[in-house]
Design an enzyme around this catalytic site. Structure first.
Site, short mmCIF file in Angstrom:
data_model
loop_
_atom_site.label_atom_id
_atom_site.label_comp_id
_atom_site.label_asym_id
_atom_site.label_seq_id
_atom_site.Cartn_x
_atom_site.Cartn_y
_atom_site.Cartn_z
N TYR A 113 -14.55 23.29 37.46
CA TYR A 113 -15.29 22.73 38.60
C TYR A 113 -15.96 23.90 39.31
O TYR A 113 -16.23 24.92 38.70
CB TYR A 113 -14.30 21.93 39.46
CG TYR A 113 -14.90 21.12 40.57
CD1 TYR A 113 -16.02 20.32 40.37
CD2 TYR A 113 -14.32 21.12 41.85
CE1 TYR A 113 -16.56 19.55 41.39
CE2 TYR A 113 -14.85 20.35 42.88
CZ TYR A 113 -15.97 19.58 42.65
OH TYR A 113 -16.48 18.83 43.67
N LYS A 184 -16.00 16.59 37.40
CA LYS A 184 -15.37 15.72 38.39
C LYS A 184 -14.28 14.85 37.74
O LYS A 184 -13.19 14.68 38.29
CB LYS A 184 -16.42 14.81 39.03
CG LYS A 184 -17.38 15.51 39.95
CD LYS A 184 -16.81 15.68 41.34
CE LYS A 184 -17.85 16.24 42.29
NZ LYS A 184 -17.38 16.34 43.68
#
Length: 578
Positions: A113, A184
């Site tokens: 991420y 995500k």
């Protein structure tokens, strides 16, 4: 539950033991990431599934596999290599990938991420190797029903979709936006218990206005300027309509849509189906939780604060909106709360009669709010003007402008308040409005600081200050998971607000004593459990959840037992039955 796939499905035997039923054998079994256990296939499974001779002789447990991978991971020299390594593991074995990620969450979240995901997105076409998720464009949107029917996973419950127009702080990234959805969803599973075989990353490739992408011979996306206006919304409408028809229980998370469409997209669909925008609502909830925590550290309330938010995009307006809701919950009227929140865009203070963007106007100040300031009256006040004259106690950065919070601004904040709350939340790291070390030096160590990207602890005058990370991952996995298991028909504002207070309460119990206003990323699963439980309770209370039968049970236990576990299950073969 709908069958997960034509090729595999979860089952439970007569004794209550789970297993995976597969309808493929041999080499094909090893090439599907959902069914590949690698060297963990037992000797009997190898015989029954046609795997003899295709694997090394030794049978190894999951922990052995994870340890071997981690040793190789540690040898890699840079973050993008680590990102590619982890993605390759994911494409070989989904269970093994999540087991590795769960055991090293704090170390690996910045790789899968932010901030590393930004680099991966920028290099998407150059490092592309394997298909994942779906890409819809003007070339295929009219066949979207067939495309969804052809997708090998059948029970999709959660979709993260982007049009890649405003990725993190790096803007329009075209086809590369698919990677933010993949990242995500990795956190949804590793940190939020979502079954990966019920999730789907989607990129709406509506073109790109980035010249270097259009002129790059390696670029894999549509080589056209971005769609706009009616034709753009027609494409998004066709996508949403197809999802509602194919997977009526699916939650949609809109991700990294530019401010000129983000609010319109959310407003267009939020009353039609369960959906939310993470940049608007997730960022808002995350920032509100951190601000509540900082107030608690200072022995103050949210109603006591004057807040300046630098950045009026989806994130900035989302943060301002939910802070206003929080102030009203703390006892202020709507007008009082509005008067204590100052939003700054590229032209200065957002002001009625000067600002023309409709989505900003609910947070606009009146011209009367600064009529006694010693500044020119022909234009909106600057950030420095607002910090000087409004005397804020809180400064939040969502501008994407590195170094925006310079020494004069920070020192003025410190003159206004003994312990100013300063949150430079822009991502990735290169876009941070100020570094923690500078903030501590300019405030003589008095500021309360958290950032959007991970930073090391700061050593200042022989005192170590831990730097919490204001990460949306503390909100969206729990919020989305609650909506999935509650079979919500909408995601209400009350659910989003509850996620912020659930996080703030977790911080009060587990992080404030350590000097943090956000928990460590290592706590992500515990945080998601708390957020999901509280949000599910709120959804049941306000009628957003259709599973009203859950009202009479222990919700925390229910959420916990429905968390997907990254572990190898026994396999049983069953001939394909289409």
């Amino acid at each position: 539950m709908t069958k997960l796939s034509d090729y595999f499905d979860y089952r439970v035997d007569s004794d209550g033991n789970p297993y995976l039923e597969v309808s493929i054998r041999g080499f094909t079994l090893l090439k599907l990431s959902a069914t590949n256990k690698g060297t963990a296939f037992t000797a009997q499974e190898r015989i029954e599934l046609g795997l003899e001779g295709l694997l090394p002789p030794q049978v190894t447990e999951l922990e052995h596999q994870v340890n071997r991978l981690y040793l190789n991971y540690q040898k890699l020299q840079n973050d993008i290599s680590k990102y590619q390594f982890l993605r390759a593991v994911q494409e070989r074995s989904e269970v093994l990938y999540y087991a590795l990620l769960e055991r090293h969450l704090e170390e690996m979240v910045p790789i899968v991420y932010t901030p590393t995901i930004g680099l991966a997105i920028q290099q998407f076409s150059a490092i592309y190797t394997t298909a994942r998720g779906l890409t819809l464009s003007v070339d295929n949107i009219d066949r979207v029903d067939t495309i969804l029917d052809n997708y090998p996973l059948h029970d999709i419950r959660l979709i993260v979709v982007t049009d890649a127009s405003a990725i993190l702080g790096i803007g329009d990234q075209g086809m590369g936006g698919l990677d933010i959805c993949i990242g995500k969803l990795a956190l949804y599973t590793a940190g939020g218990g979502m079954c990966p075989f019920q999730t789907l990353p989607v990129n709406l490739d509506v073109g790109t206005n980035r010249t270097e992408l259009l002129n790059n011979p390696q670029y894999l996306g549509i080589r056209e300027k971005r769609l706009q206006d009616t034709i753009y919304f027609e494409l998004v409408d066709k996508f949403v309509c197809a999802v509602r028809k194919k997977w009526p229980q699916a939650i949609i998370q809109f991700e990294d849509f530019a401010k000129n469409v983000a609010f319109d997209v959310l407003a267009r669909y939020r009353d039609q189906m369960p959906c939310f925008n993470d940049d608007i609502q997730g960022t808002g909830a995350m920032a509100l939780a951190g601000l509540i925590s900082a107030c608690r550290r200072n022995g103050e309330t949210l109603a006591d604060q004057t807040v300046v938010i630098a950045g009026a995009g989806a994130g900035g307006i989302g943060v301002a909106s939910i802070i206003k809701e929080g102030m009203m919950r703390a006892g202020l009227t709507e007008e009082q709360a509005r008067q204590q929140i100052f939003v700054i865009d590229g032209h200065g203070l957002v002001v009625d009669g000067i600002t023309t963007d409709a989505y900003k106007l609910p947070l606009a100040q009146s011209k009367e709010s600064y009529q006694d300031w010693a500044i020119g009256k022909d234009q909106a006040p600057t950030l420095m003007d607002v910090v000087t004259y409004a005397k804020p106690s809180v400064l939040i950065g969502l501008s994407g402008i590195a170094g925006l919070f310079n020494e004069p601004i920070i020192k003025t904040m410190a003159n206004n308040h003994s312990h100013p709350i300063i949150l430079p939340l822009s991502n990735p790291t290169a876009n941070c409005e100020a570094t923690p070390i500078d903030i501590f030096e300019w405030t003589q160590g008095r500021a309360i600081v958290a950032t959007g990207s991970p930073f090391a602890d700061v050593e200042y005058q022989s005192t170590r200050y831990p730097i919490g990370q204001g990460n949306n991952a503390f909100i969206f996995p729990g919020l989305g998971f609650a909506a999935v298991i509650g079979e919500c028909t909408r995601i209400s504002d009350a659910m989003v607000l509850e996620s912020a207070y659930a996080l703030a309460d977790y911080i009060a119990e587990n992080a404030l004593d350590a000097g943090l206003i956000y928990p460590p990323v290592a706590d992500l699963k515990k945080v998601s459990l708390r957020v999901a439980t509280r949000v599910l309770a709120k959804a049941l209370e306000d009628g957003s959840a259709s599973r009203q039968d859950l009202s009479a049970i222990d919700l925390e236990e229910y959420v916990t037992t429905h968390f997907w576990q990254a572990k190898h299950l026994p396999f049983r073969y069953a001939a394909m039955n289409r």
